[in-house]
Design a protein around this motif. Structure first.
Motif, PDB file in Angstrom:
ATOM      1  N   ASP A 294       0.588  -1.165  -0.377  1.00 20.91           N
ATOM      2  CA  ASP A 294      -0.319  -0.086  -0.007  1.00 20.91           C
ATOM      3  C   ASP A 294       1.192   1.443   0.066  1.00 20.91           C
ATOM      4  N   SER A 295       0.782   1.855  -0.602  1.00 19.17           N
ATOM      5  CA  SER A 295       1.451   3.381  -1.226  1.00 19.17           C
ATOM      6  C   SER A 295       1.071   4.578  -0.301  1.00 19.17           C
ATOM      7  N   SER A 296       0.304   4.046   0.502  1.00 19.40           N
ATOM      8  CA  SER A 296      -0.221   5.342   1.468  1.00 19.40           C
ATOM      9  C   SER A 296       0.143   5.128   2.927  1.00 19.40           C
ATOM     10  N   LEU A 297       0.840   4.215   2.943  1.00 18.34           N
ATOM     11  CA  LEU A 297       1.781   3.728   4.775  1.00 18.34           C
ATOM     12  C   LEU A 297       3.037   4.630   5.133  1.00 18.34           C
ATOM     13  N   THR A 298       3.028   5.152   6.120  1.00 20.37           N
ATOM     14  CA  THR A 298       4.015   5.779   6.459  1.00 20.37           C
ATOM     15  C   THR A 298       5.685   4.190   6.783  1.00 20.37           C
ATOM     16  N   LYS A 299       6.755   5.538   7.413  1.00 19.09           N
ATOM     17  CA  LYS A 299       7.534   4.599   7.718  1.00 19.09           C
ATOM     18  C   LYS A 299       6.989   3.680   9.025  1.00 19.09           C
ATOM     19  N   VAL A 300       6.622   4.569  10.455  1.00 22.66           N
ATOM     20  CA  VAL A 300       6.704   4.518  10.585  1.00 22.66           C
ATOM     21  C   VAL A 300       5.189   3.168  10.851  1.00 22.66           C
ATOM     22  N   GLU A 301       3.972   3.012   9.937  1.00 24.72           N
ATOM     23  CA  GLU A 301       2.993   2.489   9.273  1.00 24.72           C
ATOM     24  C   GLU A 301       3.762   0.662   9.453  1.00 24.72           C
ATOM     25  N   ARG A 302       4.627   0.825   8.629  1.00 26.62           N
ATOM     26  CA  ARG A 302       5.588   0.029   7.840  1.00 26.62           C
ATOM     27  C   ARG A 302       6.048  -0.849   8.861  1.00 26.62           C
ATOM     28  N   ASP A 303       6.901  -0.258   9.628  1.00 22.09           N
ATOM     29  CA  ASP A 303       7.838  -0.620  10.877  1.00 22.09           C
ATOM     30  C   ASP A 303       6.672  -1.827  11.730  1.00 22.09           C
ATOM     31  N   ARG A 304       4.993  -0.993  12.076  1.00 16.75           N
ATOM     32  CA  ARG A 304       4.904  -1.459  12.634  1.00 16.75           C
ATOM     33  C   ARG A 304       4.143  -2.976  12.730  1.00 16.75           C
ATOM     34  N   ILE A 305       4.146  -2.801  11.257  1.00 13.70           N
ATOM     35  CA  ILE A 305       3.603  -3.542  10.383  1.00 13.70           C
ATOM     36  C   ILE A 305       3.768  -5.433  10.220  1.00 13.70           C
ATOM     37  N   PHE A 306       5.497  -4.987  10.290  1.00 17.27           N
ATOM     38  CA  PHE A 306       6.224  -6.192   9.976  1.00 17.27           C
ATOM     39  C   PHE A 306       6.704  -6.277  11.552  1.00 17.27           C
TER      40      PHE A 306
END
Length: 563
Positions: A294-306
């Motif tokens: 998803d291109s709308s993800l921020t770095k913080v959101e992506r880190d938390r998802i990982f």
């Protein structure tokens, strides 16, 4: 306070959902307790095949809730899906009752009924499971959301009460041993009890839903969806996922590639292992990849998802070991355990796992108090540390049981106290890991992805159940197999050690008796005895615990302040 509230300050609708879920868990766990024994003793399957079916069944039960949640959100609404799912599960249990009633005269038809029953239960569970839980939070107004922890604790107790009743009553009715011989015709009564329990739960919900399962202002909950957009978002947070056509096409291609990849790796010789398991594994990885595209993800959101993905990966090993309760541990309880419990009573093999539910009741509150006290003193461990502790406890439980079966030989019996101790330690592990994982997903998920990420987390459970089936299938021959082979004039130990070459007639006899003439193999290693079998779980969960613990500093940074 509205008229739907009781003295505890909780809406009466909570108790309706409590009762509905209790009867559903009675139905599910009661059937689960006797399923593998029925497959082996009545439908004449090998224990390894029954374990594979058991793992695939549980895995699909955690795959279909994504479909059921989607259909409820888009088309039918929560309450209609709960009613549909409840009726489907009741029908499925009744088909198992029919299968257990006719196998003596028509084994082929009984197998057809069994497969149909499991399929209906899987989809019924998919409609039921995600929708009843989601209704609990909607019972409370925003200013009373602080009561949700208590509400879900009450709801969770309904789950465990139902599991306890099901694992007690269904084995009592259906798992009957007379003079040391399994009564293969008794299983039907356990399945019938499960069907009746599900009908009771569905009827309770149908009769009381309009009066009590309502919003704080009295409007019915879980009706047909209206597609209203929630305003519960942080400032600047995206409210809609943005998937390009390229991402969606890539997800389809990824699923196909992963499906055939897992099919090749698993090299299955039956439908469950060659089709169902690859679908479960490929679905989880594909969905995980789609979300992070998803291109709308921020770095913080992506880190938390990982972080959710990392935790989900280690969850697989926990459930793979924990869910031996319904397969290999039940077979060991049946075939190589002295089940004399109290006053000379022989506990049914399928009832031994009820101790997990008993211990959850006894220790859920103390564990909750422990975390609260540690939190108040600033010493509460990070969620991933709790999960590493849970994995380490699973490893400890299997190390203890491995040590105690090491010198049993082919005729010795394991004392039931060691299985009870195993379930006690595994309950401690469950209380460290299972509710903590769900809470972590809720804290780390961007709101627009909350449902999908819970789906990914449940898919990790599904993958764990599938792996549990694979691991359960590598259990070597237990004492009863050696005794049975000896009565037939065959030295099974000599055959397994390859010091004796069986004749074609002897191989045919072993095949008829569902006894394998070879030892199982896992990861290139031959499993010769129960000690080696249990050490597989010690190694897998022990290594997983150590790695997760060592990753904690990295994970803590990736959580960006969330504990």
């Amino acid at each position: 306070m509205s008229e739907t509230a009781v003295k505890t300050g909780h809406p009466k609708g909570l108790w309706v959902l409590f009762g509905t879920e209790m009867w559903e868990r009675f139905n599910f766990y009661g059937m689960r307790a006797i399923l593998t024994l029925f497959l082996v003793n009545s439908l004449m399957m090998r224990e390894e095949d029954a374990s594979i079916i058991y793992g695939g069944f549980l895995g699909l039960c955690y795959l279909t809730p994504m479909l059921g949640g989607f259909i409820a959100d888009r088309f039918f609404g929560n309450r209609n899906c709960i009613l549909l799912g409840g009726l489907m599960m009741a029908v499925g249990q009744f088909l198992l009752f029919m299968s257990a009633s006719v196998f003596g005269t028509d084994l082929s038809f009984a197998n057809t009924l069994m497969w149909s029953a499991l399929g209906i239960i899987i989809f019924g569970n998919g409609f039921f499971k995600p929708n009843i839980s989601s209704m609990v939070g909607s019972l409370y107004p925003k200013q009373e959301k602080t009561k949700l922890d208590t509400a879900f604790t009450i709801f969770y107790m309904g789950i465990n009460l139902g599991a306890f009743l099901g694992q007690t009553i269904c084995p009592y009715l259906g798992d009957e041993v007379v003079n040391g011989v399994q009564n293969v015709h008794a299983f039907k009564w356990g399945f019938l009890a499960a069907s009746i329990a599900m009908l009771i739960g569905t009827a309770v919900f149908y009769v009381l839903k309009n009066k009590y399962v309502v919003t704080p202002d009295g409007k019915p909950l879980g009706g047909l969806p209206k597609h209203n957009v929630s305003d519960d978002y942080e400032e600047g947070e995206s409210q809609k996922a943005v998937f390009s056509n390229k991402s969606l096409i890539g997800a389809v291609i990824t699923f196909v590639v992963l499906f055939f990849g897992f099919q090749y790796i698993l090299d299955g010789d039956n439908f469950i292992k060659s089709i169902i398991y690859p679908i479960i594994y490929a679905s989880g990885l594909t969905l995980a990849g789609l979300i992070v595209s998803d291109s709308s993800l921020t770095k913080v959101e992506r880190d938390r998802i990982f972080v959710i993905y990392i935790v989900g990966f280690f969850i697989i090993f926990f459930w793979a070991a924990f869910e031996q309760a319904g397969s290999s541990l039940t077979f060991i309880a049946a075939n190589q355990t002295d089940r004399t419990f109290m006053f000379g009573w022989q506990m049914p093999a399928s009832m031994v796992q009820v101790f997990n539910g008993i211990f959850v009741f006894g220790f859920a509150l103390p564990f909750s108090i422990l975390w609260d006290k540690l939190r108040a003193s600033g010493k509460e461990p990070l969620s991933t540390v709790k999960q590493a502790i849970g994995l380490a406890l699973i490893a400890l439980s299997y190390f203890i049981i491995a040590y105690n079966v090491k010198d049993l030989g082919n005729s010795g019996l394991l004392a039931i106290k060691w299985l009870i101790l195993l379930y006690l330690i595994q309950t401690f592990a469950e209380l460290c890991l299972s509710p903590i994982g769900l809470s972590l997903v809720g804290k780390l998920s961007p709101k627009r992805f909350a449902s999908l990420l819970f789906g990914v987390f449940f898919l990790s459970n599904a993958a764990g159940y599938a792996l549990s089936g694979t691991l359960g299938s590598i259990m070597p021959a237990t004492g009863d197999k050696f005794i049975e082979a000896k009565e037939l004039g065959i030295d099974l130990q000599g055959v397994l050690d390859k010091t004796i070459t069986p004749t074609a007639d002897q191989l045919a006899i072993l095949e008829t008796k569902q006894i394998s003439p070879t030892n199982p193999v896992f990861a290139g290693f031959e499993i010769h005895n129960l000690f080696e079998f249990f050490m597989v779980f010690v190694i897998l969960t022990g290594i997983a615990a150590v790695i997760l613990f060592l990753l904690t500093p990295v994970i803590k940074k990736m959580m960006h302040g969330v504990r």
